[in-house]
Motif scaffolding. Structure first.
Motif, PDB file in Angstrom:
ATOM      1  N   CYS A  30      10.092  28.510  23.027  1.00 49.52           N
ATOM      2  CA  CYS A  30      10.911  27.319  22.856  1.00 49.52           C
ATOM      3  C   CYS A  30      10.747  26.306  23.989  1.00 49.52           C
ATOM      4  CB  CYS A  30      12.379  27.715  22.732  1.00 49.52           C
ATOM      5  SG  CYS A  30      12.725  28.626  21.210  1.00 49.52           S
ATOM      6  N   CYS A  77      10.576  34.222  19.334  1.00 51.37           N
ATOM      7  CA  CYS A  77      11.367  33.074  18.896  1.00 51.37           C
ATOM      8  C   CYS A  77      10.626  31.786  19.206  1.00 51.37           C
ATOM      9  CB  CYS A  77      12.763  33.072  19.513  1.00 51.37           C
ATOM     10  SG  CYS A  77      12.826  32.846  21.289  1.00 51.37           S
ATOM     11  N   GLU A  78      10.880  30.804  18.343  1.00 42.15           N
ATOM     12  CA  GLU A  78      10.239  29.494  18.463  1.00 42.15           C
ATOM     13  C   GLU A  78      11.121  28.461  17.781  1.00 42.15           C
ATOM     14  OE1 GLU A  78       6.494  30.059  16.539  1.00 42.15           O
ATOM     15  OE2 GLU A  78       7.389  30.293  14.575  1.00 42.15           O
ATOM     16  N   PRO A  79      10.956  27.202  18.141  1.00 41.18           N
ATOM     17  CA  PRO A  79      11.740  26.153  17.477  1.00 41.18           C
ATOM     18  C   PRO A  79      11.402  26.088  15.987  1.00 41.18           C
ATOM     19  CG  PRO A  79      10.568  25.275  19.389  1.00 41.18           C
ATOM     20  CD  PRO A  79      10.064  26.662  19.152  1.00 41.18           C
ATOM     21  N   CYS A 124       9.507  34.123  24.027  1.00 42.37           N
ATOM     22  CA  CYS A 124      10.147  32.872  23.649  1.00 42.37           C
ATOM     23  C   CYS A 124       9.161  31.721  23.841  1.00 42.37           C
ATOM     24  CB  CYS A 124      11.401  32.656  24.493  1.00 42.37           C
ATOM     25  SG  CYS A 124      12.263  31.124  24.080  1.00 42.37           S
ATOM     26  N   ASP A 136      11.868  20.372  22.625  1.00 44.55           N
ATOM     27  CA  ASP A 136      12.265  21.547  23.391  1.00 44.55           C
ATOM     28  C   ASP A 136      13.589  22.046  22.849  1.00 44.55           C
ATOM     29  OD1 ASP A 136      13.342  21.891  26.843  1.00 44.55           O
ATOM     30  OD2 ASP A 136      13.056  23.375  25.276  1.00 44.55           O
ATOM     31  N   CYS A 137      13.624  23.255  22.318  1.00 45.06           N
ATOM     32  CA  CYS A 137      14.877  23.742  21.762  1.00 45.06           C
ATOM     33  C   CYS A 137      15.816  24.246  22.835  1.00 45.06           C
ATOM     34  CB  CYS A 137      14.636  24.809  20.693  1.00 45.06           C
ATOM     35  SG  CYS A 137      14.252  26.437  21.315  1.00 45.06           S
ATOM     36  N   VAL A 184      16.388  27.678  15.250  1.00 45.31           N
ATOM     37  CA  VAL A 184      15.447  28.564  15.922  1.00 45.31           C
ATOM     38  C   VAL A 184      14.962  29.596  14.915  1.00 45.31           C
ATOM     39  CG1 VAL A 184      15.172  30.252  17.782  1.00 45.31           C
ATOM     40  CG2 VAL A 184      16.661  28.261  18.115  1.00 45.31           C
ATOM     41  N   CYS A 202      17.039  28.885  22.584  1.00 44.66           N
ATOM     42  CA  CYS A 202      16.654  30.210  22.099  1.00 44.66           C
ATOM     43  C   CYS A 202      16.146  31.075  23.208  1.00 44.66           C
ATOM     44  CB  CYS A 202      15.642  30.119  20.981  1.00 44.66           C
ATOM     45  SG  CYS A 202      14.033  29.534  21.484  1.00 44.66           S
TER      46      CYS A 202
END
Length: 121
Positions: free
Chosen positions: A39, A108-110, A37, A117-118, A91, A121
Motif C-alpha cells: 500500500c 494487501c494492496e490498494p 503490504c 497511497d492507501c 484495500v 492497510c
C-alpha cells in the motif's frame, strides 16, 4: 480439501480488526506468519513481533474510522477479501493458510485507488 473453515478464520480476522483486538488478531496467524503490504511501497513483516508492530497502529485506525466488508470469496489458494476504511478507502487482501488452520500469509494492496497511497492497510 482443508479440514478447517478458511472463511470462518477470515470472519474472525475481520471481527478482531473491528474491535481493535490485537491479541486475537495475532493468534489467528501462524508463528511464522507474514504480511506483505504494497500500500505504501512494499514491506514484509514476519513473525509475531513484526506483525504486532505492523498491526498495532492499524487496528486503532480501523476501529476509530470504521472497518467494513466489501467482498469476500474463496481465492485460488485461500480467501480473497476487500474491505474499506471510513467507508471509502478500499484495500484488497489475499490470505493463505497453514496446514494447522492459521493464517500463513496476507498480501494487501490498494483497491480502486489506482496509484494513490492507501496508508491504512
Amino acid at each position: 480439501m482443508r479440514d478447517f473453515d478458511q472463511m470462518g478464520i477470515i470472519v474472525d480476522w475481520m471481527d478482531a480488526c473491528r474491535k481493535g483486538d490485537l491479541a486475537t488478531l495475532l493468534d489467528l496467524y501462524a508463528d511464522d506468519g507474514k504480511v506483505e503490504c504494497s500500500c505504501n511501497g512494499t514491506h514484509l513483516y514476519r513473525g509475531r513481533h513484526e506483525l504486532e508492530t505492523y498491526w498495532g497502529p492499524k487496528l486503532s485506525a480501523f476501529s476509530s474510522a470504521g472497518f467494513g466488508l466489501e467482498e469476500i470469496h474463496p481465492g485460488q489458494n485461500g480467501i480473497d477479501l476487500e474491505y474499506s476504511i471510513a467507508g471509502a478507502l478500499r484495500v484488497r487482501a489475499s490470505f493463505r493458510f497453514s496446514a494447522e488452520g492459521k493464517i500463513h500469509s496476507t498480501l494487501c494492496e490498494p483497491a480502486q485507488q489506482g496509484a494513490h497511497d492507501c496508508a491504512a492497510c
